[in-house]
Design an enzyme around this catalytic site. Structure first.
Site, PDB file in Angstrom:
ATOM      1  N   GLY A  11      37.222  15.755  -7.185  1.00 39.62           N
ATOM      2  CA  GLY A  11      35.860  16.085  -7.620  1.00 39.62           C
ATOM      3  C   GLY A  11      34.839  14.979  -7.436  1.00 39.62           C
ATOM      4  O   GLY A  11      33.820  14.936  -8.129  1.00 39.62           O
ATOM      5  N   MET A  88      39.635  24.195  -2.252  1.00 39.25           N
ATOM      6  CA  MET A  88      40.625  24.285  -1.181  1.00 39.25           C
ATOM      7  C   MET A  88      41.258  25.675  -1.111  1.00 39.25           C
ATOM      8  O   MET A  88      42.476  25.826  -1.239  1.00 39.25           O
ATOM      9  CB  MET A  88      41.701  23.215  -1.379  1.00 39.25           C
ATOM     10  CG  MET A  88      41.145  21.798  -1.360  1.00 39.25           C
ATOM     11  SD  MET A  88      40.262  21.393   0.156  1.00 39.25           S
ATOM     12  CE  MET A  88      41.648  21.158   1.247  1.00 39.25           C
ATOM     13  N   ILE A  90      40.292  29.597   1.022  1.00 45.90           N
ATOM     14  CA  ILE A  90      39.328  30.327   1.840  1.00 45.90           C
ATOM     15  C   ILE A  90      38.852  31.532   1.035  1.00 45.90           C
ATOM     16  O   ILE A  90      39.659  32.373   0.624  1.00 45.90           O
ATOM     17  CB  ILE A  90      39.977  30.758   3.169  1.00 45.90           C
ATOM     18  CG1 ILE A  90      40.396  29.505   3.944  1.00 45.90           C
ATOM     19  CG2 ILE A  90      39.012  31.610   3.981  1.00 45.90           C
ATOM     20  CD1 ILE A  90      41.196  29.799   5.202  1.00 45.90           C
ATOM     21  N   ASN A 105      28.702  24.900   1.622  1.00 48.47           N
ATOM     22  CA  ASN A 105      29.946  24.115   1.700  1.00 48.47           C
ATOM     23  C   ASN A 105      29.672  22.772   2.361  1.00 48.47           C
ATOM     24  O   ASN A 105      28.805  22.662   3.228  1.00 48.47           O
ATOM     25  CB  ASN A 105      30.985  24.874   2.536  1.00 48.47           C
ATOM     26  CG  ASN A 105      32.329  24.166   2.581  1.00 48.47           C
ATOM     27  OD1 ASN A 105      32.800  23.627   1.565  1.00 48.47           O
ATOM     28  ND2 ASN A 105      32.964  24.151   3.748  1.00 48.47           N
ATOM     29  N   HIS A 107      31.691  19.983   4.638  1.00 50.82           N
ATOM     30  CA  HIS A 107      32.920  19.893   5.445  1.00 50.82           C
ATOM     31  C   HIS A 107      32.945  18.534   6.157  1.00 50.82           C
ATOM     32  O   HIS A 107      31.936  18.132   6.760  1.00 50.82           O
ATOM     33  CB  HIS A 107      32.946  21.032   6.473  1.00 50.82           C
ATOM     34  CG  HIS A 107      34.187  21.009   7.311  1.00 50.82           C
ATOM     35  ND1 HIS A 107      35.415  21.400   6.821  1.00 50.82           N
ATOM     36  CD2 HIS A 107      34.398  20.597   8.580  1.00 50.82           C
ATOM     37  CE1 HIS A 107      36.320  21.246   7.770  1.00 50.82           C
ATOM     38  NE2 HIS A 107      35.736  20.759   8.844  1.00 50.82           N
ATOM     39  N   SER A 134      29.223  17.879   7.700  1.00 48.90           N
ATOM     40  CA  SER A 134      28.338  19.036   7.876  1.00 48.90           C
ATOM     41  C   SER A 134      28.172  19.745   6.543  1.00 48.90           C
ATOM     42  O   SER A 134      29.133  19.868   5.778  1.00 48.90           O
ATOM     43  CB  SER A 134      28.942  20.038   8.874  1.00 48.90           C
ATOM     44  OG  SER A 134      29.190  19.429  10.117  1.00 48.90           O
ATOM     45  N   ASP A 143      34.454  27.681   7.827  1.00 44.19           N
ATOM     46  CA  ASP A 143      33.637  26.526   8.243  1.00 44.19           C
ATOM     47  C   ASP A 143      32.705  26.876   9.398  1.00 44.19           C
ATOM     48  O   ASP A 143      32.599  26.145  10.385  1.00 44.19           O
ATOM     49  CB  ASP A 143      34.552  25.341   8.639  1.00 44.19           C
ATOM     50  CG  ASP A 143      35.418  24.871   7.475  1.00 44.19           C
ATOM     51  OD1 ASP A 143      34.957  24.964   6.328  1.00 44.19           O
ATOM     52  OD2 ASP A 143      36.543  24.423   7.716  1.00 44.19           O
TER      53      ASP A 143
HETATM   54  C1  GRF Z   1      35.675  16.292   0.769  1.00 43.75           C
HETATM   55  O1  GRF Z   1      36.019  15.516   1.881  1.00 43.75           O
HETATM   56  C2  GRF Z   1      35.026  17.578   1.197  1.00 43.75           C
HETATM   57  O2  GRF Z   1      34.210  17.455   2.313  1.00 43.75           O
HETATM   58  C3  GRF Z   1      36.230  18.412   1.538  1.00 43.75           C
HETATM   59  O3  GRF Z   1      37.163  18.106   0.523  1.00 43.75           O
HETATM   60  C4  GRF Z   1      36.916  16.791   0.043  1.00 43.75           C
HETATM   61  C5  GRF Z   1      36.710  16.874  -1.428  1.00 43.75           C
HETATM   62  O4  GRF Z   1      36.657  15.609  -2.031  1.00 43.75           O
HETATM   63  N1  GRF Z   1      35.885  19.800   1.672  1.00 43.75           N
HETATM   64  P1  GRF Z   1      36.209  15.477  -3.550  1.00 43.75           P
HETATM   65  O5  GRF Z   1      37.084  16.413  -4.365  1.00 43.75           O
HETATM   66  O6  GRF Z   1      34.763  15.828  -3.633  1.00 43.75           O
HETATM   67  O7  GRF Z   1      36.461  14.047  -3.913  1.00 43.75           O
END
Ligand code: GRF
Length: 223
Positions: A11, A88, A90, A105, A107, A134, A143
């Site tokens: 997070g 995490m 879809i 989102n 990414h 992105s 994505d």
């Molecule tokens: C980040 O790299 C984000 O872009 C990807 O998952 C990671 C999440 O990291 N989708 P965090 O939980 O915000 O530390």
């Protein structure tokens, strides 16, 4: 403006957004932090007094019911936008349609390159010269939605996936608050699936927190 943030892990982006809203007194309320599993990010959001909820698939039987419950909580929180920050899973078409053009989102790659997982390893293996971040609207395809903005950094000869991941995360922590600030101030508008920036570089130059310097050389505006 009211937002929900969806996470699944540490997070750090969610915390960075919460810190930035407070530090800059953005007119934004985090109405809900939700996750699909218990995780550090939910614990940290709880410690900050944010409203949290966990929707585990096993508690609902199937993905559709889990996403229905998640969507109902988001609808009850009456948010303008949903920010995915390391969620995490879809999201299914029903959820995406229900919150169409309101779900954003982040990414860790320069889309359309390296959709999906392990983006840093794949960028290194592919031998590309640049990598980055992105931020895009969520559509049913993974994505793949309209880009709000991107930021790029050069890959160094001695980069490992860990060193690259660290630098990309730093960029994420600048770019996501920047997009949120722009949305909340009307410098970025989302009209259907079309993205409008009012005064791109001029607005960026006013960003606080050393952020402008960090981002100016890296940002890629949507064309
Ligand atoms: C980040 O790299 C984000 O872009 C990807 O998952 C990671 C999440 O990291 N989708 P965090 O939980 O915000 O530390």
């Amino acid at each position: 403006m009211r937002i929900a943030i969806l996470i699944s892990g540490r997070g750090s982006n969610m915390l960075r957004l919460a810190d930035f809203i407070a530090a800059q007194a953005l007119p934004v309320e985090i109405a809900l932090v939700a996750s699909n599993k218990p995780c550090d990010g939910i614990d940290k959001a709880d410690q900050r007094g944010l409203s949290t909820a966990v929707f585990e698939r096993k508690a609902y039987g199937d993905k559709a019911s889990q996403e229905q419950a998640l969507g109902d909580a988001i609808a009850a929180a009456n948010v303008d936008y949903i920010l995915l920050a390391g969620y995490m899973a879809i999201l299914g078409a029903d959820f995406v349609d229900r919150f169409a053009n309101k779900t954003i989102n982040i990414h860790p790659s320069l889309l359309p390159d390296f959709k999906g997982l392990d983006t840093h390893e794949r960028a290194l293996s592919a031998g590309v010269t640049h990598h980055g971040v992105s931020i895009h609207l969520v559509t049913a395809a993974l994505d793949d939605g309209p880009i709000l903005t991107q930021a790029a950094l050069p890959i160094a000869r001695d980069d490992t996936s860990d060193s690259l991941a660290g630098r990309v995360l730093t960029l994420e922590h600048a770019l996501y608050p920047f997009v949120l600030a722009a949305l909340s101030h009307g410098d970025l508008a989302i009209d259907g699936d079309t993205v409008h920036w009012r005064d791109g570089p001029e607005f960026l130059a006013q960003m606080p927190d050393g952020m402008a310097q960090k981002l100016l050389s890296t940002i890629i505006w949507p064309t």
